[in-house]
Design an enzyme around this catalytic site. Sequence first.
Site, PDB file in Angstrom:
ATOM      1  N   HIS A  17       0.820  -1.124   0.092  1.00 35.87           N
ATOM      2  CA  HIS A  17       0.097   0.013  -0.079  1.00 35.87           C
ATOM      3  C   HIS A  17       1.048   1.254   0.035  1.00 35.87           C
ATOM      4  O   HIS A  17       0.396   2.272  -0.780  1.00 35.87           O
ATOM      5  CB  HIS A  17      -1.038   0.138   1.238  1.00 35.87           C
ATOM      6  CG  HIS A  17      -1.828  -0.895   1.375  1.00 35.87           C
ATOM      7  ND1 HIS A  17      -1.772  -1.641   2.458  1.00 35.87           N
ATOM      8  CD2 HIS A  17      -2.742  -1.508   0.568  1.00 35.87           C
ATOM      9  CE1 HIS A  17      -2.864  -2.928   2.391  1.00 35.87           C
ATOM     10  NE2 HIS A  17      -3.446  -2.499   0.974  1.00 35.87           N
ATOM     11  N   LYS A  41     -16.703  -6.733   6.814  1.00 36.03           N
ATOM     12  CA  LYS A  41     -15.577  -7.300   6.742  1.00 36.03           C
ATOM     13  C   LYS A  41     -14.975  -7.745   7.787  1.00 36.03           C
ATOM     14  O   LYS A  41     -13.870  -8.388   7.843  1.00 36.03           O
ATOM     15  CB  LYS A  41     -14.639  -6.295   5.733  1.00 36.03           C
ATOM     16  CG  LYS A  41     -14.701  -6.515   4.246  1.00 36.03           C
ATOM     17  CD  LYS A  41     -13.523  -5.754   3.648  1.00 36.03           C
ATOM     18  CE  LYS A  41     -13.394  -6.287   2.172  1.00 36.03           C
ATOM     19  NZ  LYS A  41     -12.314  -5.690   1.512  1.00 36.03           N
ATOM     20  N   ARG A  90      -2.108  -6.412  -8.357  1.00 35.88           N
ATOM     21  CA  ARG A  90      -0.993  -7.450  -8.018  1.00 35.88           C
ATOM     22  C   ARG A  90      -0.591  -8.325  -9.051  1.00 35.88           C
ATOM     23  O   ARG A  90       0.301  -8.561  -9.420  1.00 35.88           O
ATOM     24  CB  ARG A  90      -1.244  -7.843  -6.469  1.00 35.88           C
ATOM     25  CG  ARG A  90      -0.829  -7.200  -5.256  1.00 35.88           C
ATOM     26  CD  ARG A  90      -1.519  -7.561  -4.090  1.00 35.88           C
ATOM     27  NE  ARG A  90      -2.788  -7.298  -4.313  1.00 35.88           N
ATOM     28  CZ  ARG A  90      -3.652  -7.598  -3.060  1.00 35.88           C
ATOM     29  NH1 ARG A  90      -3.043  -7.844  -2.023  1.00 35.88           N
ATOM     30  NH2 ARG A  90      -4.843  -7.210  -3.426  1.00 35.88           N
ATOM     31  N   SER A 128      -2.676  -7.654   3.230  1.00 37.29           N
ATOM     32  CA  SER A 128      -2.987  -7.277   4.453  1.00 37.29           C
ATOM     33  C   SER A 128      -3.444  -8.825   5.108  1.00 37.29           C
ATOM     34  O   SER A 128      -2.970  -9.157   6.286  1.00 37.29           O
ATOM     35  CB  SER A 128      -4.043  -6.559   4.775  1.00 37.29           C
ATOM     36  OG  SER A 128      -4.097  -5.261   4.191  1.00 37.29           O
TER      37      SER A 128
HETATM   38  P1  ADP Z   1      -9.595  -3.951  -0.650  1.00 39.00           P
HETATM   39  O1  ADP Z   1     -10.166  -4.443   0.585  1.00 39.00           O
HETATM   40  O2  ADP Z   1     -10.112  -2.850  -1.484  1.00 39.00           O
HETATM   41  O3  ADP Z   1      -8.943  -5.106  -1.338  1.00 39.00           O
HETATM   42  P2  ADP Z   1      -6.915  -3.735   0.423  1.00 39.00           P
HETATM   43  O4  ADP Z   1      -6.569  -2.539   1.655  1.00 39.00           O
HETATM   44  O5  ADP Z   1      -6.394  -5.061   0.547  1.00 39.00           O
HETATM   45  O6  ADP Z   1      -8.278  -3.161   0.039  1.00 39.00           O
HETATM   46  O7  ADP Z   1      -6.273  -2.706  -1.001  1.00 39.00           O
HETATM   47  C1  ADP Z   1      -6.345  -1.563  -1.319  1.00 39.00           C
HETATM   48  C2  ADP Z   1      -5.735  -1.405  -2.685  1.00 39.00           C
HETATM   49  O8  ADP Z   1      -4.244  -1.461  -2.547  1.00 39.00           O
HETATM   50  C3  ADP Z   1      -6.237  -2.422  -3.651  1.00 39.00           C
HETATM   51  O9  ADP Z   1      -6.341  -1.750  -5.077  1.00 39.00           O
HETATM   52  C4  ADP Z   1      -5.201  -3.262  -3.523  1.00 39.00           C
HETATM   53  O10 ADP Z   1      -5.069  -4.120  -5.180  1.00 39.00           O
HETATM   54  C5  ADP Z   1      -3.999  -2.733  -3.672  1.00 39.00           C
HETATM   55  N1  ADP Z   1      -2.960  -3.495  -2.938  1.00 39.00           N
HETATM   56  C6  ADP Z   1      -2.857  -4.269  -1.919  1.00 39.00           C
HETATM   57  N2  ADP Z   1      -1.791  -4.617  -1.715  1.00 39.00           N
HETATM   58  C7  ADP Z   1      -1.000  -4.261  -2.584  1.00 39.00           C
HETATM   59  C8  ADP Z   1       0.546  -4.646  -3.048  1.00 39.00           C
HETATM   60  N3  ADP Z   1       1.067  -5.469  -2.563  1.00 39.00           N
HETATM   61  N4  ADP Z   1       0.906  -4.126  -4.313  1.00 39.00           N
HETATM   62  C9  ADP Z   1       0.127  -3.109  -4.781  1.00 39.00           C
HETATM   63  N5  ADP Z   1      -1.291  -2.946  -4.403  1.00 39.00           N
HETATM   64  C10 ADP Z   1      -1.617  -3.398  -3.487  1.00 39.00           C
END
Ligand code: ADP
Length: 162
Positions: A17, A41, A90, A128
């Site tokens: 992130h 969630k 990703r 996460s």
């Molecule tokens: P959500 O619950 O919307 O999936 P996240 O907190 O998991 O929310 O992720 C928010 C955003 O960050 C999403 O667009 C996700 O694809 C991106 N994201 C999460 N982890 C990574 C990573 N390791 N590299 C790039 N983008 C990421």
Amino acid sequence: MKRAIYPGSFDPVTFGHIDIIERSAKMADELVVAILNNSAKNPLFSVKERVSMLEEITNHLPNVEITYFDGLLIDYAKKMEASIIIRGLRAVTDFEYELQIAQTNRIINSHIDTIFLTTSLEYAYLSSTIVKEVASYGGDISNFVPEKLVHRIYQKYTNVQG
Ligand code: ADP
């Protein structure tokens, strides 16, 4: 003035992130990081805790603001006067769902566009969920999240168990 919004659960925020935040903060004049307040969630961290963690790790970025929202992202983006939604990609597994959401959002509001940033290769595996999984077993998470958040994450599991 281009304001972008980067939504997510950030439960907890990871280096993946942070990489997206730093890169999009360079492209937009202002970046709003918007934490989804979705109790369905069943998040590990409260919205307040997630705001605090994100504020701590973005305090070197003057054009980044941390907020939270519930309801539809596209409505919140309009309310915040953002014209760009940022999402991270990703792997191809992210793509289909993200494409559908982005297209739906454009139908609802054609003034707001979605921009996808591909993950930096070193964080392609990182989510996460992985961080929580490793932390729940007391494993080393220092490659996944900033040092200053490590203790707070472990503490959650100590508190939950104790
Ligand atoms: P959500 O619950 O919307 O999936 P996240 O907190 O998991 O929310 O992720 C928010 C955003 O960050 C999403 O667009 C996700 O694809 C991106 N994201 C999460 N982890 C990574 C990573 N390791 N590299 C790039 N983008 C990421």
